[in-house]
Every structure is written in C-alpha cells, then in structure tokens.
Design a protein around this motif. Structure first.
Motif, mmCIF file in Angstrom:
data_model
loop_
_atom_site.group_PDB
_atom_site.id
_atom_site.type_symbol
_atom_site.label_atom_id
_atom_site.label_comp_id
_atom_site.label_asym_id
_atom_site.label_seq_id
_atom_site.Cartn_x
_atom_site.Cartn_y
_atom_site.Cartn_z
ATOM 1 N N UNK A 1 0.814 -1.211 0.000
ATOM 2 C CA UNK A 1 0.000 0.000 0.000
ATOM 3 C C UNK A 1 0.853 1.269 0.000
ATOM 4 N N UNK A 2 2.044 1.192 0.572
ATOM 5 C CA UNK A 2 2.872 2.390 0.742
ATOM 6 C C UNK A 2 3.224 3.067 -0.567
ATOM 7 N N UNK A 3 3.253 2.331 -1.656
ATOM 8 C CA UNK A 3 3.689 2.901 -2.925
ATOM 9 C C UNK A 3 2.701 3.958 -3.428
ATOM 10 N N UNK A 4 1.419 3.705 -3.305
ATOM 11 C CA UNK A 4 0.431 4.670 -3.785
ATOM 12 C C UNK A 4 -0.381 5.310 -2.669
ATOM 13 N N UNK A 5 -0.284 4.785 -1.475
ATOM 14 C CA UNK A 5 -1.129 5.274 -0.388
ATOM 15 C C UNK A 5 -0.309 5.576 0.865
ATOM 16 N N UNK A 6 0.894 6.101 0.667
ATOM 17 C CA UNK A 6 1.806 6.355 1.780
ATOM 18 C C UNK A 6 1.251 7.307 2.830
ATOM 19 N N UNK A 7 0.517 8.320 2.395
ATOM 20 C CA UNK A 7 -0.015 9.291 3.355
ATOM 21 C C UNK A 7 -1.138 8.693 4.196
ATOM 22 N N UNK A 8 -1.771 7.655 3.716
ATOM 23 C CA UNK A 8 -2.900 7.050 4.427
ATOM 24 C C UNK A 8 -2.458 5.902 5.328
ATOM 25 N N UNK A 9 -1.239 5.473 5.197
ATOM 26 C CA UNK A 9 -0.782 4.311 5.967
ATOM 27 C C UNK A 9 -0.798 4.526 7.465
ATOM 28 N N UNK A 10 -0.559 5.734 7.914
ATOM 29 C CA UNK A 10 -0.623 5.968 9.356
ATOM 30 C C UNK A 10 -2.031 5.706 9.880
ATOM 31 N N UNK A 11 -3.042 6.023 9.065
ATOM 32 C CA UNK A 11 -4.425 5.690 9.440
ATOM 33 C C UNK A 11 -4.580 4.175 9.574
ATOM 34 N N UNK A 12 -4.069 3.461 8.578
ATOM 35 C CA UNK A 12 -4.209 2.002 8.576
ATOM 36 C C UNK A 12 -3.459 1.391 9.765
ATOM 37 N N UNK A 13 -2.250 1.873 10.010
ATOM 38 C CA UNK A 13 -1.474 1.353 11.139
ATOM 39 C C UNK A 13 -2.202 1.592 12.467
ATOM 40 N N UNK A 14 -2.735 2.808 12.637
ATOM 41 C CA UNK A 14 -3.434 3.137 13.885
ATOM 42 C C UNK A 14 -4.669 2.258 14.050
ATOM 43 N N UNK A 15 -5.429 2.074 12.983
ATOM 44 C CA UNK A 15 -6.632 1.240 13.054
ATOM 45 C C UNK A 15 -6.262 -0.203 13.367
ATOM 46 N N UNK A 16 -5.228 -0.698 12.712
ATOM 47 C CA UNK A 16 -4.792 -2.077 12.934
ATOM 48 C C UNK A 16 -4.351 -2.280 14.383
ATOM 49 N N UNK A 17 -3.623 -1.319 14.914
ATOM 50 C CA UNK A 17 -3.160 -1.409 16.299
ATOM 51 C C UNK A 17 -4.349 -1.503 17.261
ATOM 52 N N UNK A 18 -5.348 -0.675 17.043
ATOM 53 C CA UNK A 18 -6.530 -0.712 17.917
ATOM 54 C C UNK A 18 -7.258 -2.041 17.755
ATOM 55 N N UNK A 19 -7.363 -2.529 16.524
ATOM 56 C CA UNK A 19 -8.041 -3.811 16.300
ATOM 57 C C UNK A 19 -7.340 -4.931 17.052
ATOM 58 N N UNK A 20 -6.022 -4.947 17.012
ATOM 59 C CA UNK A 20 -5.253 -5.978 17.714
ATOM 60 C C UNK A 20 -5.476 -5.863 19.216
ATOM 61 N N UNK A 21 -5.415 -4.646 19.734
ATOM 62 C CA UNK A 21 -5.638 -4.457 21.171
ATOM 63 C C UNK A 21 -7.082 -4.757 21.554
#
Length: 180
Positions: A128-148
C-alpha cells in the motif's frame, strides 16, 4: 601550459562534473521517492537505519508494486462496498469491537478485489505504501486498535478512532485515489 598540466586539469574537471551529475541524480531520485511515499519515506529512513538503505527498500517496494495487477472497481461494486461500509458503521453503536473487526475485513476484501495481496499485515503495508503512503498511518493506527481490541485492551473512544482511520483508507481505495 604543458600537455600534462592540461590533461590533469581536464581530468579534474571531468571528475567534478561527474560528481555533480551524480549528486544531482541522487537528489532527484530522493525528491521523487519523498514525493511518492510521503511520510512513509521518513519512516523507512528510521526503520532501515539510513537514507541509502531506506531508498533501496522503497525502490524494492516500487518494483514489487509494479508486478501487481491492480484494477479499478466498476461503479456497481463501489456502490456495494459503500453500502457495506454504512452497515459496518451502523453496527458500531451496538457492538464497537465487532464493527472494528468488520471494518478490517471489509478493507481487506476491498484491497484484495483491487489486486493487493493481503496475506500478511507487514506485506500489505509495504504494498500500500507505494500509492497510499499518506494514508498508511491511518491504517497502522486502526490495525493497532483492532489488535488491542481482540485482547480487550481498547476503549470505546479508541475503537471509534479506529473506524475513522479505517474509513480514510477505505475511501481512498474505493475511489481509486492516490495519497501523493
């Protein structure tokens, strides 16, 4: 001026010109990678331990990305996904943890249908980072909350935030926008 002195001057000048050309090429490549990857460029520099290693990693991501067969969704599929997202959001009131899990699944399904491999979180992030690098922080944050959340460690407010984060990537993928 002797011939040998002239040869030395020309050789030195050639070395200087080559060095300047190499430096300009490196700066142009760096500028292009920064522009394409956005905040992901700096993250890669930190994670890879330096600029050269990060740029090597980012170019490898580009090469892998070029091999993917990404596609736009037809209008009717985009409408279906948008309706599914509305349903996920409606479920949040009654069961926030389940809604975050549903949002993650829906985003993964959308990625898969668009042509992104989804076999592992880290690989998905790299792709995803190649075309959606600016949005990855959103994805990372959401994923972290989902795991927790799966461990019962997320608050309702964090779950709400995860939904907002998932929506940012979802909308970008759904509309085929790039975050550059």
């Amino acid at each position: 001026m002797s011939t040998s002195t002239l040869i030395v001057i020309i050789a030195v000048a050639a070395v200087v010109v080559i060095a300047i050309a190499a430096a300009l090429a490196m700066m142009a490549r760096r500028r292009r990678l920064r522009g394409r990857f956005g905040p992901e460029y700096e993250r890669a520099v930190r994670e890879e331990g330096g600029t050269l290693a990060a740029e090597r990693e980012l170019r490898a991501r580009e090469e892998r990305h070029d091999q993917l067969e990404l596609k736009e969704l037809p209008a009717e599929r985009r409408i279906q996904y948008a309706q599914e997202w509305s349903g996920v959001q409606e479920h949040f009131v009654d069961r926030p943890e389940g809604s975050v899990e549903e949002a993650d699944e829906l985003v993964s399904n959308l990625m898969r249908e668009r042509g992104y491999p989804t076999e592992g979180y880290q690989g998905t992030v790299r792709d995803l980072s190649v075309e959606h690098g600016a949005t990855l922080d959103h994805y990372r944050a959401a994923h972290d909350v989902r795991v927790r959340s799966a461990d019962g460690q997320a608050t309702t407010e964090e779950l709400r935030g995860a939904m907002v984060h998932y929506r940012a990537l979802f909308e970008e993928l759904l509309t085929d926008q790039k975050s550059r």
